[in-house]
Design a protein around this motif. Structure first.
Motif, PDB file in Angstrom:
ATOM      1  N   THR A   1     -13.745 -13.774  14.262  1.00 20.89           N
ATOM      2  CA  THR A   1     -12.402 -13.499  13.745  1.00 20.89           C
ATOM      3  C   THR A   1     -11.546 -14.760  13.734  1.00 20.89           C
ATOM      4  O   THR A   1     -10.736 -14.948  12.840  1.00 20.89           O
ATOM      5  CB  THR A   1     -11.698 -12.400  14.573  1.00 20.89           C
ATOM      6  OG1 THR A   1     -11.835 -12.729  15.948  1.00 20.89           O
ATOM      7  CG2 THR A   1     -12.311 -11.048  14.324  1.00 20.89           C
ATOM      8  N   SER A   2     -11.773 -15.663  14.706  1.00 24.78           N
ATOM      9  CA  SER A   2     -11.009 -16.918  14.712  1.00 24.78           C
ATOM     10  C   SER A   2     -11.329 -17.743  13.474  1.00 24.78           C
ATOM     11  O   SER A   2     -10.433 -18.288  12.816  1.00 24.78           O
ATOM     12  CB  SER A   2     -11.341 -17.744  15.952  1.00 24.78           C
ATOM     13  OG  SER A   2     -11.175 -16.964  17.093  1.00 24.78           O
ATOM     14  N   ILE A   3     -12.642 -17.827  13.135  1.00 26.10           N
ATOM     15  CA  ILE A   3     -13.033 -18.589  11.948  1.00 26.10           C
ATOM     16  C   ILE A   3     -12.406 -17.966  10.703  1.00 26.10           C
ATOM     17  O   ILE A   3     -11.885 -18.657   9.827  1.00 26.10           O
ATOM     18  CB  ILE A   3     -14.576 -18.629  11.833  1.00 26.10           C
ATOM     19  CG1 ILE A   3     -15.152 -19.434  12.995  1.00 26.10           C
ATOM     20  CG2 ILE A   3     -15.002 -19.209  10.493  1.00 26.10           C
ATOM     21  CD1 ILE A   3     -16.654 -19.319  13.140  1.00 26.10           C
ATOM     22  N   LEU A   4     -12.410 -16.629  10.657  1.00 21.87           N
ATOM     23  CA  LEU A   4     -11.840 -15.941   9.493  1.00 21.87           C
ATOM     24  C   LEU A   4     -10.353 -16.224   9.356  1.00 21.87           C
ATOM     25  O   LEU A   4      -9.835 -16.384   8.249  1.00 21.87           O
ATOM     26  CB  LEU A   4     -12.081 -14.436   9.599  1.00 21.87           C
ATOM     27  CG  LEU A   4     -13.524 -14.015   9.350  1.00 21.87           C
ATOM     28  CD1 LEU A   4     -13.669 -12.531   9.588  1.00 21.87           C
ATOM     29  CD2 LEU A   4     -13.939 -14.356   7.929  1.00 21.87           C
TER      30      LEU A   4
ATOM     31  N   GLN B   1      -8.458 -17.581   6.133  1.00 20.36           N
ATOM     32  CA  GLN B   1      -7.356 -16.862   5.506  1.00 20.36           C
ATOM     33  C   GLN B   1      -6.160 -17.785   5.250  1.00 20.36           C
ATOM     34  O   GLN B   1      -5.516 -17.712   4.208  1.00 20.36           O
ATOM     35  CB  GLN B   1      -6.944 -15.688   6.391  1.00 20.36           C
ATOM     36  CG  GLN B   1      -5.908 -14.779   5.743  1.00 20.36           C
ATOM     37  CD  GLN B   1      -5.461 -13.686   6.673  1.00 20.36           C
ATOM     38  OE1 GLN B   1      -6.119 -13.384   7.663  1.00 20.36           O
ATOM     39  NE2 GLN B   1      -4.336 -13.078   6.351  1.00 20.36           N
ATOM     40  N   ASN B   2      -5.890 -18.678   6.220  1.00 26.35           N
ATOM     41  CA  ASN B   2      -4.774 -19.610   6.025  1.00 26.35           C
ATOM     42  C   ASN B   2      -4.967 -20.451   4.781  1.00 26.35           C
ATOM     43  O   ASN B   2      -4.033 -20.683   4.014  1.00 26.35           O
ATOM     44  CB  ASN B   2      -4.642 -20.535   7.244  1.00 26.35           C
ATOM     45  CG  ASN B   2      -4.119 -19.774   8.445  1.00 26.35           C
ATOM     46  OD1 ASN B   2      -3.573 -18.678   8.300  1.00 26.35           O
ATOM     47  ND2 ASN B   2      -4.295 -20.341   9.622  1.00 26.35           N
ATOM     48  N   TYR B   3      -6.216 -20.923   4.574  1.00 25.11           N
ATOM     49  CA  TYR B   3      -6.481 -21.737   3.387  1.00 25.11           C
ATOM     50  C   TYR B   3      -6.294 -20.937   2.104  1.00 25.11           C
ATOM     51  O   TYR B   3      -5.695 -21.416   1.136  1.00 25.11           O
ATOM     52  CB  TYR B   3      -7.901 -22.313   3.452  1.00 25.11           C
ATOM     53  CG  TYR B   3      -7.976 -23.544   4.311  1.00 25.11           C
ATOM     54  CD1 TYR B   3      -7.435 -24.752   3.851  1.00 25.11           C
ATOM     55  CD2 TYR B   3      -8.556 -23.518   5.569  1.00 25.11           C
ATOM     56  CE1 TYR B   3      -7.479 -25.885   4.641  1.00 25.11           C
ATOM     57  CE2 TYR B   3      -8.609 -24.643   6.363  1.00 25.11           C
ATOM     58  CZ  TYR B   3      -8.071 -25.826   5.894  1.00 25.11           C
ATOM     59  OH  TYR B   3      -8.114 -26.946   6.672  1.00 25.11           O
ATOM     60  N   ILE B   4      -6.790 -19.690   2.102  1.00 25.31           N
ATOM     61  CA  ILE B   4      -6.674 -18.865   0.891  1.00 25.31           C
ATOM     62  C   ILE B   4      -5.205 -18.587   0.589  1.00 25.31           C
ATOM     63  O   ILE B   4      -4.760 -18.669  -0.553  1.00 25.31           O
ATOM     64  CB  ILE B   4      -7.457 -17.546   1.063  1.00 25.31           C
ATOM     65  CG1 ILE B   4      -8.953 -17.860   1.182  1.00 25.31           C
ATOM     66  CG2 ILE B   4      -7.225 -16.609  -0.117  1.00 25.31           C
ATOM     67  CD1 ILE B   4      -9.813 -16.665   1.523  1.00 25.31           C
ATOM     68  N   GLU B   5      -4.418 -18.307   1.623  1.00 19.19           N
ATOM     69  CA  GLU B   5      -2.992 -18.044   1.413  1.00 19.19           C
ATOM     70  C   GLU B   5      -2.291 -19.267   0.844  1.00 19.19           C
ATOM     71  O   GLU B   5      -1.472 -19.166  -0.056  1.00 19.19           O
ATOM     72  CB  GLU B   5      -2.332 -17.613   2.726  1.00 19.19           C
ATOM     73  CG  GLU B   5      -2.518 -16.146   2.997  1.00 19.19           C
ATOM     74  CD  GLU B   5      -1.948 -15.745   4.345  1.00 19.19           C
ATOM     75  OE1 GLU B   5      -0.976 -16.369   4.786  1.00 19.19           O
ATOM     76  OE2 GLU B   5      -2.495 -14.800   4.944  1.00 19.19           O
TER      77      GLU B   5
ATOM     78  N   ARG C   1      -1.080 -12.950  -3.846  1.00 18.05           N
ATOM     79  CA  ARG C   1      -0.232 -13.415  -2.750  1.00 18.05           C
ATOM     80  C   ARG C   1       0.131 -12.287  -1.809  1.00 18.05           C
ATOM     81  O   ARG C   1       0.284 -12.502  -0.611  1.00 18.05           O
ATOM     82  CB  ARG C   1       1.038 -14.056  -3.302  1.00 18.05           C
ATOM     83  CG  ARG C   1       0.696 -15.293  -4.117  1.00 18.05           C
ATOM     84  CD  ARG C   1       1.865 -16.188  -4.278  1.00 18.05           C
ATOM     85  NE  ARG C   1       2.598 -16.325  -3.046  1.00 18.05           N
ATOM     86  CZ  ARG C   1       3.891 -16.479  -2.980  1.00 18.05           C
ATOM     87  NH1 ARG C   1       4.599 -16.529  -4.068  1.00 18.05           N
ATOM     88  NH2 ARG C   1       4.476 -16.605  -1.832  1.00 18.05           N
ATOM     89  N   SER C   2       0.272 -11.072  -2.340  1.00 19.98           N
ATOM     90  CA  SER C   2       0.559  -9.977  -1.407  1.00 19.98           C
ATOM     91  C   SER C   2      -0.695  -9.197  -1.056  1.00 19.98           C
ATOM     92  O   SER C   2      -0.660  -8.339  -0.178  1.00 19.98           O
ATOM     93  CB  SER C   2       1.649  -9.048  -1.960  1.00 19.98           C
ATOM     94  OG  SER C   2       1.431  -8.765  -3.306  1.00 19.98           O
ATOM     95  N   ILE C   3      -1.826  -9.500  -1.723  1.00 18.13           N
ATOM     96  CA  ILE C   3      -3.072  -8.801  -1.384  1.00 18.13           C
ATOM     97  C   ILE C   3      -3.808  -9.512  -0.242  1.00 18.13           C
ATOM     98  O   ILE C   3      -4.380  -8.859   0.631  1.00 18.13           O
ATOM     99  CB  ILE C   3      -3.982  -8.683  -2.633  1.00 18.13           C
ATOM    100  CG1 ILE C   3      -3.373  -7.708  -3.644  1.00 18.13           C
ATOM    101  CG2 ILE C   3      -5.388  -8.221  -2.252  1.00 18.13           C
ATOM    102  CD1 ILE C   3      -4.130  -7.621  -4.954  1.00 18.13           C
ATOM    103  N   VAL C   4      -3.768 -10.858  -0.221  1.00 24.79           N
ATOM    104  CA  VAL C   4      -4.598 -11.609   0.736  1.00 24.79           C
ATOM    105  C   VAL C   4      -4.279 -11.304   2.212  1.00 24.79           C
ATOM    106  O   VAL C   4      -5.204 -10.997   2.963  1.00 24.79           O
ATOM    107  CB  VAL C   4      -4.531 -13.131   0.459  1.00 24.79           C
ATOM    108  CG1 VAL C   4      -5.172 -13.910   1.598  1.00 24.79           C
ATOM    109  CG2 VAL C   4      -5.262 -13.458  -0.836  1.00 24.79           C
ATOM    110  N   PRO C   5      -3.012 -11.349   2.648  1.00 24.70           N
ATOM    111  CA  PRO C   5      -2.798 -11.135   4.094  1.00 24.70           C
ATOM    112  C   PRO C   5      -3.320  -9.795   4.609  1.00 24.70           C
ATOM    113  O   PRO C   5      -4.069  -9.773   5.594  1.00 24.70           O
ATOM    114  CB  PRO C   5      -1.280 -11.263   4.242  1.00 24.70           C
ATOM    115  CG  PRO C   5      -0.856 -12.068   3.074  1.00 24.70           C
ATOM    116  CD  PRO C   5      -1.776 -11.710   1.958  1.00 24.70           C
ATOM    117  N   PRO C   6      -2.990  -8.651   3.961  1.00 22.94           N
ATOM    118  CA  PRO C   6      -3.552  -7.404   4.488  1.00 22.94           C
ATOM    119  C   PRO C   6      -5.074  -7.322   4.333  1.00 22.94           C
ATOM    120  O   PRO C   6      -5.732  -6.637   5.113  1.00 22.94           O
ATOM    121  CB  PRO C   6      -2.862  -6.303   3.676  1.00 22.94           C
ATOM    122  CG  PRO C   6      -2.288  -6.975   2.498  1.00 22.94           C
ATOM    123  CD  PRO C   6      -2.054  -8.398   2.868  1.00 22.94           C
TER     124      PRO C   6
END
Lengths: 264, 308
Positions: free
Chosen positions: B272-275, B279-283, B215-220
């Motif tokens: 980057t938009s697709i990424l 990222q939102n889904y993974i979070e 949870r704290s690794i994914v955003p950065p």
């Protein structure tokens, strides 16, 4: 539900043996020579003021903390060590992990795995550590949840439960590994007063079924009702021990009297 | 009982209390005006850009799907994926070493992070590419002993391997610190519980600690991935035909510098938009245990509402 009764009535060797246990952090001596035997099926409640070393002693029993002098044996294993060529040698972390598998533990802060559902919490160690069949582990887990009255919460995450419910799940999780010994580290200290009762009721139920338990607590009432023996610790030593009616009803040592007087 | 008190306060007399359910939002004139002004400025700017011939939009459209550009895009994406995967794996190992109580392991990890974070990626890439000037031969040998196998450095270090090694090791240094931060953020009681239940260190890490650290690794890490995509443009200096290098090779021929750079910019933005969406889904996935109502039986909520 006789699964927790140990079938070694002939063998009278204690399940837990502690001799002259010493433990210090830096220069602060926390345990100053503890001797304690716990027989199979016995419920021992350790009472004592904060800082008396009772929680530390409990954590030494399954080697979450290493002791510096003395000896602790659980079911024939000296946790953390083995004898090789007549000399005592320290075990690796994974060697210690193997020895711990017959001991269940319940923590003050519950410590449920927050990313797993209640059911996943319970089957994690039986399936992943003990290699039990997953289907059977789920059946066992459901039986245990039924016993602690939380079967309908099986698919919830810990955060969705109250503190008392979380602690009952933590108890079920510890029972799932069919432990020979259960350690309770202040299991009700982090709970709201109105939630203490449900956890204590679960523990009393276990005590009646012959599970070997060592309980560190401040609940005098639980000690009086459920304990086979009460041990009073203060200043890193055992001050007094005996049947609950003796230690709680008629304490001999002035420090025990002073401690208990606060609860009357 | 409360009726007696509240009736005095009620101005209309129609209700005994001011139920917030009856509250309305007044019309915000200034806010609407501000919206209008901003909208006009944005549309006007868009109009200017679209109609400025210097941007060369027809050229952009012409080359957007050019085979050379698409080839370069694949190279950029491939480098990003490979560099990131290797970076995460090496970073995880370095993070665990860094947290180890073994002095040698944590010392090596600190040195690694210190060096690869402390020097510019561009310089690292050029160094890897020019390995042969430092070590003409690469060999596997027993230290101070016989050589087992040997290769000519130039045959091993192609632009491709130099780019992958350079990007991956640099990424690993950053990922190691991100992963270490995540692992530290997990409550110490979790590791202790896993230990008390007889889990090996590896299993405790894999099953208990890492899922919570995510949870704290994914955003950065999402940030890192996006900078990684842009960092791949640096490999154009070692003649690796990535997206930027491909558009450069075209404008070197046609001199349509701005339109070709726009092609690259639009592709970078698109990726980057697709990424970001991914990222939102993974979070959301790693935060699933946080939602209080996740998995809770719905009928309860309904009956609660009905009883009010």
């Amino acid at each position: 539900m006789t699964a927790f009764v140990q079938p070694d009535g002939i063998n009278t060797k204690p399940l837990v043996q502690a001799r002259n246990v010493h433990k210090a952090y830096e220069h602060l001596e926390v345990l100053k020579g503890i001797d304690l035997d716990v027989m199979s099926g016995e419920v021992v409640v350790i009472l004592g003021p904060s800082g008396s070393g009772k929680s530390t002693f409990l954590r030494c029993i399954n080697h979450l903390e290493a002791i510096q002098k003395g000896f602790i044996e659980v079911d024939g294993d000296q946790i953390g060590y083995r004898v090789k060529n007549d000399r005592l040698e320290k075990l690796s972390a994974n060697g210690i992990a193997k020895q711990r598998r017959k001991i269940g533990m319940v923590f003050q802060q519950f410590n449920l795995y927050p990313h797993m559902t209640v059911l996943q919490n319970i089957i994690e160690a039986p399936v992943g550590v003990h290699g039990h069949n997953r289907k059977e582990a789920i059946e066992t887990a459901k039986g245990l949840l039924q016993r602690v009255g939380l079967l309908e919460k099986a698919d919830n995450y810990p955060r969705q439960l109250s503190g008392g419910q979380q602690q009952r799940v933590a108890i079920a999780r510890a029972l799932a590994i069919k432990p020979k010994l259960m350690l309770f580290d202040e299991p009700t200290s982090a709970l709201d007063p109105e939630l203490v009762g449900e956890v204590l009721a679960t523990m009393k139920d276990l005590a009646k079924q012959g599970l070997t338990m060592i309980v560190v607590t401040h609940e005098i009432g639980f000690a009086r009702e459920a304990a086979d023996r009460v041990v009073f610790m203060d200043g890193g030593v055992i001050v007094e021990q005996g049947k609950p009616e003796e230690v709680i009803g008629n304490p001999q040592h002035p420090r025990t009297q002073a401690f208990l007087s606060r609860f009357l | 009982m409360s009726n007696n008190i509240t009736t005095n306060a009620a101005p209309s007399g129609a209700a005994d209390f001011r139920d917030v359910a009856t509250a309305h939002t007044p019309f915000r004139t200034w806010r609407l005006l501000l919206w209008l002004v901003i909208a006009i400025v944005v549309v006007d700017f868009g109009w200017i850009v679209a109609n400025n011939e210097n941007f060369g939009w027809p050229v952009v459209a012409q080359y957007f799907f050019d085979p050379t550009v698409i080839q370069g895009l694949y190279v950029s994406l491939g480098l990003t994926v490979v560099g990131m995967i290797l970076g995460v794996i090496v970073g995880l190992v370095i993070a665990i070493m860094r947290m180890s109580s073994d002095r040698l392991a944590s010392g090596f990890a600190s040195l690694f992070i210190w060096f690869f974070r402390g020097t510019p990626l561009l310089v690292q890439l050029i160094f890897w590419y020019n390995m042969s000037t430092l070590f003409p031969n690469l060999s596997i040998a027993i230290p101070f002993g016989p050589t087992l196998a040997s290769w000519d450095t130039n045959s091993v270090i192609t632009p491709m391997t130099a780019a992958i090694v350079g990007l991956a090791l640099n990424e690993a240094a950053y990922m190691a610190e991100i992963i270490r931060g995540g692992l530290i953020s997990v409550d110490r009681g979790q590791a202790e519980t896993a230990e008390a239940f007889g889990m090996t260190k590896a299993r405790a890490l894999w099953r208990i600690i890492i899922p919570q650290a995510m949870r704290s690794i994914v955003p950065p890490t999402g940030n890192q991935l996006i900078s990684m995509i842009k960092a791949t443009s640096l490999v154009s200096v070692i003649a690796m035909a990535d997206l930027l290098y491909s558009v450069q090779s075209i404008y070197n021929r046609t001199f349509e510098i701005i339109p070709m750079l726009l092609v690259a910019v639009l592709w970078y933005l698109l990726i980057t938009s697709i990424l970001n969406i991914g990222q939102n889904y993974i979070e959301a996935y790693y935060g699933r245990s946080d939602r209080r109502n996740a998995g809770a039986p719905k009928p309860v909520a309904v009956t609660e509402e009905a009883s009010h």
